[in-house]
Design an enzyme around this catalytic site. Sequence first.
Site, mmCIF file in Angstrom:
data_model
loop_
_atom_site.group_PDB
_atom_site.id
_atom_site.type_symbol
_atom_site.label_atom_id
_atom_site.label_comp_id
_atom_site.label_asym_id
_atom_site.label_seq_id
_atom_site.Cartn_x
_atom_site.Cartn_y
_atom_site.Cartn_z
ATOM 1 N N ARG A 61 0.813 -1.230 0.000
ATOM 2 C CA ARG A 61 0.000 0.000 0.000
ATOM 3 C C ARG A 61 0.838 1.268 0.000
ATOM 4 O O ARG A 61 0.378 2.320 -0.414
ATOM 5 C CB ARG A 61 -0.893 -0.004 1.234
ATOM 6 C CG ARG A 61 -2.314 -0.265 0.852
ATOM 7 C CD ARG A 61 -3.265 -0.043 1.975
ATOM 8 N NE ARG A 61 -2.627 -0.190 3.273
ATOM 9 C CZ ARG A 61 -3.297 -0.447 4.373
ATOM 10 N NH1 ARG A 61 -4.589 -0.605 4.335
ATOM 11 N NH2 ARG A 61 -2.692 -0.548 5.538
ATOM 12 N N ASP A 188 4.633 -24.566 4.521
ATOM 13 C CA ASP A 188 5.017 -24.797 5.908
ATOM 14 C C ASP A 188 6.535 -24.763 5.846
ATOM 15 O O ASP A 188 7.154 -25.687 5.317
ATOM 16 C CB ASP A 188 4.543 -26.169 6.399
ATOM 17 C CG ASP A 188 4.906 -26.364 7.854
ATOM 18 O OD1 ASP A 188 6.063 -26.075 8.211
ATOM 19 O OD2 ASP A 188 4.055 -26.783 8.644
ATOM 20 N N HIS A 189 7.128 -23.675 6.338
ATOM 21 C CA HIS A 189 8.562 -23.507 6.024
ATOM 22 C C HIS A 189 9.423 -24.618 6.645
ATOM 23 O O HIS A 189 10.551 -24.839 6.233
ATOM 24 C CB HIS A 189 9.065 -22.099 6.381
ATOM 25 C CG HIS A 189 9.356 -21.885 7.835
ATOM 26 N ND1 HIS A 189 8.389 -21.567 8.745
ATOM 27 C CD2 HIS A 189 10.504 -21.951 8.541
ATOM 28 C CE1 HIS A 189 8.934 -21.437 9.941
ATOM 29 N NE2 HIS A 189 10.222 -21.674 9.848
ATOM 30 N N LYS A 193 13.107 -26.907 5.253
ATOM 31 C CA LYS A 193 14.393 -27.013 5.952
ATOM 32 C C LYS A 193 15.118 -28.259 5.478
ATOM 33 O O LYS A 193 14.544 -29.343 5.434
ATOM 34 C CB LYS A 193 14.183 -27.099 7.474
ATOM 35 C CG LYS A 193 13.734 -25.792 8.103
ATOM 36 C CD LYS A 193 13.600 -25.955 9.607
ATOM 37 C CE LYS A 193 12.918 -24.770 10.244
ATOM 38 N NZ LYS A 193 13.812 -23.695 10.648
ATOM 39 N N GLU A 227 11.979 -22.563 21.536
ATOM 40 C CA GLU A 227 12.538 -21.270 21.120
ATOM 41 C C GLU A 227 12.939 -20.477 22.349
ATOM 42 O O GLU A 227 12.273 -20.558 23.387
ATOM 43 C CB GLU A 227 11.491 -20.468 20.356
ATOM 44 C CG GLU A 227 11.060 -21.104 19.064
ATOM 45 C CD GLU A 227 10.095 -20.184 18.311
ATOM 46 O OE1 GLU A 227 10.578 -19.325 17.569
ATOM 47 O OE2 GLU A 227 8.891 -20.326 18.493
ATOM 48 N N ASP A 246 -0.052 -21.793 16.153
ATOM 49 C CA ASP A 246 1.126 -21.211 15.500
ATOM 50 C C ASP A 246 2.165 -22.274 15.139
ATOM 51 O O ASP A 246 2.839 -22.159 14.124
ATOM 52 C CB ASP A 246 1.745 -20.171 16.457
ATOM 53 C CG ASP A 246 2.874 -19.383 15.815
ATOM 54 O OD1 ASP A 246 2.714 -18.986 14.645
ATOM 55 O OD2 ASP A 246 3.912 -19.168 16.480
ATOM 56 N N HIS A 251 3.926 -27.012 11.896
ATOM 57 C CA HIS A 251 5.292 -27.530 11.921
ATOM 58 C C HIS A 251 5.410 -28.883 12.653
ATOM 59 O O HIS A 251 6.010 -29.821 12.149
ATOM 60 C CB HIS A 251 6.247 -26.534 12.578
ATOM 61 C CG HIS A 251 6.176 -25.154 11.990
ATOM 62 N ND1 HIS A 251 5.965 -24.937 10.656
ATOM 63 C CD2 HIS A 251 6.282 -23.928 12.549
ATOM 64 C CE1 HIS A 251 5.950 -23.627 10.416
ATOM 65 N NE2 HIS A 251 6.140 -22.999 11.557
ATOM 66 N N LYS A 351 7.729 -20.810 23.605
ATOM 67 C CA LYS A 351 8.577 -19.626 23.488
ATOM 68 C C LYS A 351 9.236 -19.374 24.831
ATOM 69 O O LYS A 351 8.752 -19.796 25.866
ATOM 70 C CB LYS A 351 7.730 -18.419 23.094
ATOM 71 C CG LYS A 351 7.037 -18.604 21.738
ATOM 72 C CD LYS A 351 7.148 -17.372 20.894
ATOM 73 C CE LYS A 351 6.548 -17.574 19.527
ATOM 74 N NZ LYS A 351 7.544 -17.798 18.481
HETATM 75 C C1 BG6 Z 1 6.748 -19.585 12.607
HETATM 76 C C2 BG6 Z 1 5.994 -19.131 13.827
HETATM 77 O O1 BG6 Z 1 5.907 -20.320 11.752
HETATM 78 O O2 BG6 Z 1 7.847 -20.396 13.006
HETATM 79 C C3 BG6 Z 1 6.903 -18.381 14.771
HETATM 80 O O3 BG6 Z 1 4.913 -18.294 13.431
HETATM 81 C C4 BG6 Z 1 8.128 -19.200 15.103
HETATM 82 O O4 BG6 Z 1 6.220 -18.024 15.976
HETATM 83 C C5 BG6 Z 1 8.786 -19.729 13.821
HETATM 84 O O5 BG6 Z 1 9.039 -18.379 15.813
HETATM 85 C C6 BG6 Z 1 9.898 -20.718 14.141
HETATM 86 O O6 BG6 Z 1 10.578 -21.027 12.962
HETATM 87 P P1 BG6 Z 1 12.124 -21.438 12.978
HETATM 88 O O7 BG6 Z 1 12.434 -21.700 11.546
HETATM 89 O O8 BG6 Z 1 12.853 -20.260 13.544
HETATM 90 O O9 BG6 Z 1 12.225 -22.653 13.859
#
Ligand code: BG6
Length: 500
Positions: A61, A188-189, A193, A227, A246, A251, A351
């Site tokens: 935007r 889903d990142h 990995k 984390e 989350d 994950h 966290k």
């Molecule tokens: C994300 C979450 O999908 O994954 C975050 O929304 C989290 O809250 C993160 O911190 C963790 O990813 P990674 O790759 O740092 O383990």
Amino acid sequence: MSTAPKTPSPAAGQRAAPPSFDLVLFGGTGDLAMRKLLPALYRRFADGQVAADARIIGVARATLSREGYQAKAEEACRQFLGDAFLAGTWAGFARHLWYVRLDATTAADYRGLADQLAMRPDVVRIFFLSTAPDLFAAICHELATAGIVTPNSRIMLEKPLGEDSASASRINDTVGAMASERQIYRIDHYLGKETVQNLLALRFGNTLFEPLWRRGHIRHVQVTVAEQLGVESRGDFYDRTGALRDMVQNHLLQLVCILAMEAPATSAADAVRDEKLKVLRALRPMGAAEALVKTVRGQYRAGIVGAGRVEGYLEETGVHAASRTETFVAIKAEVDTWRWAGVPFYLRTGKRLHEHVAEIVITFEQIPHSIFDGPFGSQPPNRLVIRLQPEEFITLRILAKSPGEAMRLKPVDLALDLGESFKARPLEAYERLLGDAIQGNLTLFMRRDEVEAAWNWIDPIRAAWDADDDRPRPYAAGSWGPAAASALIARDGFAWHDEQ
Ligand code: BG6
């Protein structure tokens, strides 16, 4: 000055002759774009994997010139890439960057984008939706109305994909009305990995583990994603979301899928996704009473993480002062199949925990009979630890004779350091996923039915918590979570890996 990319050490898995593309980045000035996506695209460029005429079109935007966007991207890449940023290559990368100002909900704004794209009607088009999910519907509607979704288009969707099964299916319907399933890349990142893909290699590239990978040989499985970070600048989002939605819905359940699935016939996208889906559908559903017994919620209070004192969750910006949102979850999950009946999967994430670590721990059964001195069962069973991050290693605990006259057994580790074994730079998750989307490979993306099956398992847990009067249990930042998480696993006679 020459702008030819200076190639740093080439990344593993490079492919020849990269195809051209137009990548439209909705949320182009946002946190994910700046922190992850543009740096990932820069790295692909530096590795020679971006075609000379490819375009990355940031869309947002803000009123920005193309030069203004290039400058913003440069600042982010310098900051987030550190040593991997090679100043001499920037001008070459910047030539791929374009910017279109657009309000996602204003139809007229899509004309500028349509004009840009019309210049190359046949090239692969990727629309990356890295915005708040409540904009997905509007964006899809306007893209379809503007007629810019070609058969050669792909839609990448960033999580969260909804907040429960109903909202996920609404999003899926909306996107599905504009594009077919094979055009939709749900991210889903964790699947991007390298270490997670290594799990597939470990299970299905070796004969050694597969015969033992089942009940009768495996006693229990632990998956921990811990984390040290808190909610950072995302207090508002996180407070509406919580750790279950989350992290677990996506994950952790994806890790369970890869651990528990049967061998797919091939590595083709649907062969792999069919097997993962079967695992999600075999997760034993939890009724309200069961959910309260088999899960533990926690919320962090002030404490010491690493070297510094941090505030509690309720003091974080954007978080409601009386919030009941969980920042920690532990769950005992069960996969009801012949292979896994009776083998608990303990999942844990949170966290502000003691360590930043993601690992899988497979504990094998005790030997059936001991020929050595000492009470039976006094020796620890074999254990496989797969560390996914921050380091990547695999250790297998076995028993060996300790030197000396007596026949005494001691546990020792067979250790494989994957970082050391392969010197090549592993691809970052988003590099891999963007590359796969450009190439049209869906294997590492979630299919609609997978996402919805994961929500179907999560929703009753969430509902049980919402109906319960108890608040999440407090834990000190820098600890391993509430004591109840230890009790959850201790009830079955086991302990978390860090407590052993
Ligand atoms: C994300 C979450 O999908 O994954 C975050 O929304 C989290 O809250 C993160 O911190 C963790 O990813 P990674 O790759 O740092 O383990």
